[in-house]
Design a protein around this motif. Structure first.
Motif: not given
Length: 185
Positions: A106-112
């Motif tokens: 599982x990969x969670x990618x957050x761009x902010x």
């Protein structure tokens, strides 16, 4: 269903920042990401192989990314849980393919993006990799413990993130200022 990351299943966490020289009002991460051409994705990292956009059966945007992380070929199916101009939360049950076989991570990618001043923003590219039940079976079959797998993944993920983040930021900046991809970095 999302697996919450805990010390018992964490493989890696990397967060890297870069400056975007554009007013926050012109920056739209969701638009940049969900229309990102394959060639633009590829030029943001030497480890990027390909990217495409799709949708889930219920219409949620999906960013499909193929890249290498360390010695693993990763095929990522990022579903956009949140996709706003200032923030995207992308969750994938990714295929991880190595010389020993294939498993799921599982990969969670957050761009902010956050405003610094009238002309600059701070871009944050954050990635969490979490072992799935299938990954635990894979590790057991191959005699790999979580600590060793996590140390390897952490080093590879962090190196990858440090390469791609400044290029993502420059690409987002170019899109914000010119409306186009494929501008000089």
């Amino acid at each position: 269903m999302e697996i919450l990351q805990t010390p018992e299943n964490a493989l890696s966490h990397s967060s890297v920042n870069a400056i975007i020289n554009a007013p926050i009002e012109k920056v739209n991460i969701a638009d940049w990401l969900l229309y990102l051409p394959d060639a633009e994705y590829q030029r943001c990292s030497t480890q990027h192989i390909g990217a495409a956009i799709s949708v889930t059966f219920d219409g949620k945007p999906v960013s499909l990314n193929v890249e290498t992380i360390g010695d693993a070929l990763m095929v990522q199916h990022y579903v956009a849980d949140v996709h706003r101009p200032d923030y995207c939360r992308m969750l994938s049950i990714s295929d991880s393919i190595t010389k020993n076989g294939r498993t799921k991570v599982q990969v969670l990618w957050e761009l902010q993006v956050t405003k610094i001043d009238e002309n600059t923003c701070l871009y944050t590219n954050e990635i969490h990799a979490t072992a799935t039940p299938e990954m635990f079976e894979y590790m057991k079959e191959h005699g790999v413990n979580l600590a060793d797998a996590a140390a390897s993944r952490q080093a590879a993920s962090d190196a990858h993130n440090h390469e791609e983040t400044p290029n993502f930021a420059k690409s987002i900046e170019n899109k914000a200022l010119t409306g186009q991809y494929n501008q000089p970095f």
